[in-house]
Design a protein around this motif. Structure first.
Motif, mmCIF file in Angstrom:
data_model
loop_
_atom_site.group_PDB
_atom_site.id
_atom_site.type_symbol
_atom_site.label_atom_id
_atom_site.label_comp_id
_atom_site.label_asym_id
_atom_site.label_seq_id
_atom_site.Cartn_x
_atom_site.Cartn_y
_atom_site.Cartn_z
ATOM 1 N N SER A 282 -4.415 15.413 23.933
ATOM 2 C CA SER A 282 -3.148 15.772 23.307
ATOM 3 C C SER A 282 -3.117 15.301 21.861
ATOM 4 O O SER A 282 -4.149 14.946 21.294
ATOM 5 C CB SER A 282 -1.989 15.169 24.106
ATOM 6 O OG SER A 282 -1.997 15.641 25.441
ATOM 7 N N THR A 283 -1.902 15.292 21.272
ATOM 8 C CA THR A 283 -1.786 15.036 19.829
ATOM 9 C C THR A 283 -0.846 13.872 19.571
ATOM 10 O O THR A 283 0.373 14.053 19.504
ATOM 11 C CB THR A 283 -1.263 16.287 19.094
ATOM 12 O OG1 THR A 283 -1.982 17.438 19.534
ATOM 13 C CG2 THR A 283 -1.428 16.133 17.590
ATOM 14 N N ASN A 284 -1.407 12.686 19.405
ATOM 15 C CA ASN A 284 -0.606 11.494 19.121
ATOM 16 C C ASN A 284 -0.644 11.236 17.617
ATOM 17 O O ASN A 284 -1.309 10.322 17.134
ATOM 18 C CB ASN A 284 -1.146 10.293 19.892
ATOM 19 C CG ASN A 284 -0.151 9.148 19.938
ATOM 20 O OD1 ASN A 284 0.699 9.027 19.070
ATOM 21 N ND2 ASN A 284 -0.272 8.307 20.947
ATOM 22 N N ALA A 285 0.083 12.077 16.872
ATOM 23 C CA ALA A 285 0.072 11.964 15.418
ATOM 24 C C ALA A 285 0.623 10.626 14.949
ATOM 25 O O ALA A 285 0.138 10.056 13.967
ATOM 26 C CB ALA A 285 0.882 13.112 14.805
ATOM 27 N N GLU A 286 1.628 10.120 15.644
ATOM 28 C CA GLU A 286 2.222 8.847 15.253
ATOM 29 C C GLU A 286 1.187 7.728 15.292
ATOM 30 O O GLU A 286 1.085 6.922 14.357
ATOM 31 C CB GLU A 286 3.400 8.533 16.176
ATOM 32 C CG GLU A 286 4.165 7.270 15.833
ATOM 33 C CD GLU A 286 3.741 6.068 16.661
ATOM 34 O OE1 GLU A 286 4.170 4.952 16.333
ATOM 35 O OE2 GLU A 286 2.970 6.259 17.619
ATOM 36 N N ALA A 287 0.367 7.682 16.341
ATOM 37 C CA ALA A 287 -0.655 6.641 16.445
ATOM 38 C C ALA A 287 -1.709 6.795 15.358
ATOM 39 O O ALA A 287 -2.175 5.814 14.767
ATOM 40 C CB ALA A 287 -1.309 6.686 17.830
#
Length: 552
Positions: A282-287
């Motif tokens: 998935s896409t954990n942009a914040e991390a």
């Protein structure tokens, strides 16, 4: 377009104000709006110069700390399975995950007309982004019109180089001229205000500490996403000097560092790290952004360029998916001197709104790469301008003389508006301008048909990023300067007029409802004929023709 041609293209930032003026009461005169259009920017923040010492930023999460301590990344099989499922769903036409980060951008109405007798000041932050134009080009090349909300007029006009002279005595020069409009009533005028930033030779730019934050999630698996990111970053890496440094952070389900800061002389090492990236989960942009900023903060260099470069499709579906959570962290780091460039890739579920807002909060710039030629433009031709800032919190205020100007309308910059009273409030965030850049704004203005003397004065205010000194420049335009025939206009002015009208058309502005694209095409063709070596002008003509076919 051929790389050889692209090498002829510069990317300066000039504020061009295309100001359209119509004699009061004449044919085609617009209806005055009931209220002025000024609104106040909301994200006020203190700014630190790039050379200031930086304090530690927000700490990494416990999961990030474990990764940095040597813990292995998530299981590859889980990531691969998630990536495949996500891509299959997207190809089948399913919408992207319904998270806060993927919400539709807020509906923004085009600026209305403002009576100069009620409010004779128009104020906005300068903007050097160009992503809206290149993204629209990608849609048109695929046989579709861009979403109207993704069309930002100022980014269309800012994409082009209008060949302004280099300033001699200061960092910026202001250039103003006028011409009779080919798209309005006979007495309509278009006034152009160009603000040109000084260029810096590539060999004279500061050393750079660059942190690439790369999205490797499943949504980036398409050829025009992660594979194009790799090709694009290779161009940038080849431009680095031994005194530059590069670090690489990636994120999918979680974030991890794949390359600690490495000298620009070790290009093979840097490219091995980039070429080895694979899609996962998935896409954990914040991390990813938190880890990238933490790494940049830990290796902050006083007196050098400190910048995070985010390469993504802007889709965030795990972690803190609320854009505000990500954006506040970015604002905190920007205040400490670590700036942000966002570079968008992909179509379909591509989140243009999020990428544009992140760059705005990060005191940086936003570009979109639709092919390798655009990457050449951004990462090679305009690398120094993208990296080295020559003006902080740059604002423009146009003061209209109500005796000469009856009403006006600013085209674009709806999300860059600054309250008139904050023009000299240096605590209000505005735009950052890179070396050699130019910016463009557009106005439509109605003349009273009676007054004489100074019609308007363009004022620019900015802070020197080295000394912090605040500087103001001004350039007036007299009523006697109106009246030139369109046939006598400079080719680049004709091009700017055509580009602005095209953007207004694609956006669906009610103010251009009576202007067919055939009229825009005629102006674009005339400009392109007079600019045979301008590859962008030639391409623009083809885009207008393509839009006409798509609309039919």
């Amino acid at each position: 377009m051929p790389t050889a041609i692209m090498r002829l293209i510069r990317a300066p930032i000039v504020v061009i104000a295309l100001i359209i003026l119509t004699a009061c009461g004449g044919a085609g005169a617009p209806v005055p709006a009931a209220e002025p259009a000024d609104t106040q920017r909301q994200n006020e923040q203190s700014q630190a110069t790039e050379g200031d010492a930086i304090q530690p930023g927000l700490g990494a999460s416990e999961e990030e700390a474990a990764l940095e301590a040597g813990a292995p990344p998530p299981e590859a099989t889980e990531g691969a399975a998630a990536a495949v499922e996500e891509e299959v769903a997207l190809e089948a036409g399913a919408p992207p995950p319904e998270t806060d980060a993927n919400i539709e951008p807020p509906q923004v109405e085009v600026n209305p007309y403002t009576l100069a007798s009620e409010d004779n000041l128009s104020t906005f932050a300068l903007d050097v982004d160009t992503a809206s134009y290149s993204a629209a080009r990608n849609y048109l090349n695929d046989g579709a019109l861009p979403p109207p909300d993704a069309v930002r007029v100022e980014e269309f006009v800012n994409y082009f180089d209008y060949d302004y002279s280099q300033p001699v005595e200061s960092d910026f020069g202001i250039y103003v001229d006028a011409v009779a409009s080919p798209l309005h009533a006979p007495d309509t005028q278009i006034v152009r205000v160009g603000i040109q930033g000084r260029e810096i030779d590539a060999g004279d730019r500061k050393d750079a500490m660059l942190t690439f934050v790369i999205d490797v999630s499943g949504s980036m698996a398409e050829p025009n996403r992660l594979p194009l990111v790799k090709e694009s970053l290779r161009l940038l890496v080849e431009e680095l000097r031994p005194t530059d440094q590069v670090a690489v952070v990636v994120y999918g389900d979680t974030a991890r560092t794949v390359l600690e800061p490495t000298s620009g002389s070790e290009r093979e090492t840097i490219m091995r790290a980039i070429e080895g990236l694979q899609n996962e989960g998935s896409t954990n942009a914040e991390a990813g952004l938190r880890m990238g900023y933490q790494l940049a903060s830990d290796h902050f260099g006083v007196g050098q360029i400190n910048r995070v470069i985010l390469c993504s499709d802007g889709v965030a579906n795990v972690g803190a998916t609320d854009p505000d959570a990500i954006r506040q962290s970015i604002r905190d780091y920007a205040a400490q001197g670590v700036l942000l460039t966002t570079v968008g890739f992909g179509m379909g579920d591509y989140n243009d709104y999020l990428m544009e807002q992140l760059a705005d909060d990060g005191n940086g710039n936003y570009a979109y790469v639709d092919d390798i030629d655009e990457a050449q433009r951004i990462f090679v031709e305009n690398l120094t301008g993208m990296l080295q800032v020559i003006a902080k919190d740059a604002k423009v205020q146009v003061e209209f003389n109500p005796d000469v100007v009856a009403q006006y309308r600013l085209l674009g910059y709806e999300n860059r508006a600054v309250a008139d009273e904050d023009f000299r409030n240096d605590q209000v965030d505005a735009g950052e301008i890179g070396a050699g850049h130019n910016v463009t704004a557009l106005y439509e203005v109605v003349l009273t048909g009676q007054g004489e003397g100074t019609a308007l004065t363009v004022q620019m205010r900015y802070a020197n990023p080295e000394s912090g000194e605040v500087i103001e420049l001004a350039q007036p335009l007299a009523s006697a300067d109106f009246g030139a025939d369109m046939a006598e206009a400079a080719p680049h002015l004709k091009l700017a007029i055509a580009v602005a009208a095209f953007a207004e058309h694609l956006r669906g502005s009610g103010y251009v409802a009576e202007r067919p694209l055939a009229d825009v095409l005629a102006i674009a063709e005339e400009a392109a004929t007079q600019l045979p070596n301008d590859a962008d002008a030639q391409e623009f003509v083809e885009l207008v023709r393509r839009a006409m076919v798509v609309e039919d």
